[in-house]
Design an enzyme around this catalytic site. Structure first.
Site, PDB file in Angstrom:
ATOM      1  N   SER A  73     -16.176 -60.750 -59.029  1.00 59.49           N
ATOM      2  CA  SER A  73     -16.645 -59.519 -58.353  1.00 59.49           C
ATOM      3  C   SER A  73     -17.865 -58.998 -58.846  1.00 59.49           C
ATOM      4  O   SER A  73     -18.461 -57.909 -58.967  1.00 59.49           O
ATOM      5  CB  SER A  73     -15.648 -58.360 -58.458  1.00 59.49           C
ATOM      6  OG  SER A  73     -14.401 -58.590 -57.664  1.00 59.49           O
ATOM      7  N   CYS A  74     -18.846 -59.863 -59.207  1.00 60.40           N
ATOM      8  CA  CYS A  74     -20.204 -59.812 -59.727  1.00 60.40           C
ATOM      9  C   CYS A  74     -20.444 -59.088 -60.803  1.00 60.40           C
ATOM     10  O   CYS A  74     -21.150 -58.027 -61.115  1.00 60.40           O
ATOM     11  CB  CYS A  74     -20.984 -59.124 -58.544  1.00 60.40           C
ATOM     12  SG  CYS A  74     -21.100 -60.232 -56.917  1.00 60.40           S
TER      13      CYS A  74
END
Lengths: 382, 125
Positions: free
Chosen positions: A337-338
């Site tokens: 998720s970055c």
């Protein structure tokens, strides 16, 4: 809450959309506003003087005021960008002249990659150093403090009031990434020098972001790109840039996107941010209770107080959870998720399963997620 | 994803035929975007793969890709490996995965590891 305002559910009534921290679904009001621009007044802004162009300019400009009012900022502090990421880059690279060798750029380990990489690159150019908060640095040398107000992984809220005050005392600047908080809770920019968010995370179109730059510090940042509409005066030899937000908005902007953002803000105001926040808190409590009741708390990362939950099962791959949940029309994010730095710290190289709420999320959605998550464990665990 | 295909993926995940190690040559690859890692162990005799195993940290689709690849290459000459592709491995049952670039990357992790061996063998030729 407000599910009927989102046309996607007319087409996909069984959809359980739990990926709002990634991007939110779009309400009819936003879709209509964008279509209305295209169908009725799709002229360029700030240039031509015929009726259509004037209407487009008026509609576009009105959004700047709406955005300012939404977070208690001044109209002149609102700069339209392409994304929150662009806003961070604008501040980071715009402050090249402000940074000196040995200055500290303080980040937290909870940052989205976008709020890390730009600073690492600027540090490399200027000789400044990126330091993370868990390294417990001396705050004396901090020239920049950049942090996310709500973690996109743990749903925890971070205010950092004391650090902000200390950094200011020492002449430093503070940037708040309010991307995950602005659509979940009533947001106040307090005394941050800069703040950024993306339209698509608050029910508006993608391709539009907002950078708030406090009037007192706006002149410290240099624009990254130059073009028409950014200057006060131009000659063959020289150009004098505008001394307001215009100098950061080179080129024709995403007009329909900004108009859509305005419609999203109207939509949120109509419901009221207090109600939206109450709904988010209620669902967060409900999800926590259901995780407890179903013996799943052991997999939860952090202690969410807003509607973003990340789960890690030691044996089952996040992508496998997402695959099985998808079979039941449950959309979640799977992976890092970055947030690679946080995942490295937690030792979660494969990331997590993240379920995040929006204003259309219901308790039934939470129940379906819990049942789907348990079912995936039963199917995949040894 | 088709239910029958999904069941097949899960079945091979829970009942792998080729998971493990042997004392042969090791080749490895990693999917940096998701953190999956694979090591393939190849026992090669007379330019022929006589046994192959794999292990690592894999999602069920990466596991499936490795299982199908090893089904195919055990018994093959190294020089024949260049003809392998995802469409052939997946067949009709898994053709939908070809339209999903993110998960296809998972499926191809084992093939990427094998490419190292292919290029090394080509250099030898």
């Amino acid at each position: 809450m407000n599910r009927s305002d989102f046309p996607i559910f007319d087409y996909q009534p069984d959809l359980v959309y739990l990926d709002s921290a990634n991007t939110t679904l779009k309400p009819r009001a936003v879709i209509d506003a964008v279509r209305n621009y295209y169908e009725n007044y799709s002229a360029n802004i700030g240039r031509a003087t015929y009726d259509l162009a004037e209407r487009a300019t008026l509609e576009f400009n009105s959004v700047r005021q709406k955005v300012a009012d939404f977070v208690g900022a001044d109209l002149r502090e609102v700069i339209f960008t392409h994304s929150a990421t662009y806003g961070i880059n604008q501040v980071a690279f715009g402050l090249r002249d402000f940074l000196r060798v040995g200055d500290v750029i303080l980040l937290t380990e909870y940052e989205h990659n976008s709020n890390i990489i730009a600073w690492q690159k600027v540090a490399a150019e200027t000789g400044a150093r990126v330091v993370f908060l868990d390294e417990k640095p001396d705050l004396e040398n901090v020239k920049i403090f950049a942090f996310s107000h709500v973690s996109n992984i743990t749903g925890e809220v971070f205010d950092y009031d004391e650090i902000t005050a200390k950094v200011h005392e020492n002449g430093g600047l503070v940037l708040a990434d309010i991307t995950q908080s602005i659509g979940r809770t009533k947001t106040n920019l307090k005394n941050y020098d800069f703040a950024v968010f993306s339209s698509h995370k608050i029910y508006g179109p993608s391709g539009v972001g907002v950078l708030f730059a406090h009037r007192e510090v706006q002149e410290k940042i240099n624009p990254l790109i130059f073009g028409s509409q950014t200057f006060k005066k131009i000659s063959r030899e020289n150009v004098i840039l505008a001394d307001n937000f215009s100098r950061f908005e080179a080129g024709t902007p995403n007009i329909e996107g900004v108009i859509g953002l305005g419609a999203a803000i109207d939509f949120l105001n109509k419901i009221s941010m207090n109600k939206i926040s109450e709904h988010d808190i209620e669902l967060t409590k409900y999800m926590t209770k259901q995780l407890e009741k179903n013996g799943l708390m052991q997999f939860l990362i952090g202690a969410p107080t807003t509607g973003i939950f990340s789960l890690n099962h030691p044996k089952i791959h996040p992508h496998d959870f997402a695959m099985l949940l998808n079979q039941q029309k449950i959309a979640v994010r799977a992976g890092r998720s970055c947030s690679d730095i946080l995942m490295q710290k937690l030792g979660l190289d494969r990331g997590v399963v993240r379920a995040s709420f929006g204003i259309y999320t219901t308790k039934t959605d939470v129940d379906k997620f819990i049942a789907g998550y348990k079912n995936a464990i039963e199917r995949l665990a040894d | 994803m088709d239910k029958v295909f999904l069941e097949e993926i899960i079945y091979r995940y829970k009942h792998p035929l080729h998971r493990g190690k042997n004392s042969g040559q090791k080749i490895a690859s990693e999917n940096v975007s998701c953190g999956d890692k694979i090591t393939i162990y190849l026992e090669i005799f007379d330019d022929k793969i006589v046994d192959a195993k794999f292990d690592g940290s894999l999602c069920s689709i990466a596991n499936y890709g490795a299982e199908l690849l090893l089904d195919k290459i055990i018994g093959q000459k190294i020089t024949e490996l260049s003809q392998i592709n995802s469409a052939d491995l997946l067949g009709e049952i898994g053709a939908s995965l070809l339209q999903n670039p993110v998960r296809l990357k998972c499926f191809e992790l084992a093939q990427i590891a094998l490419n190292e061996l292919k290029s090394a063998s080509q250099k030898r030729i």
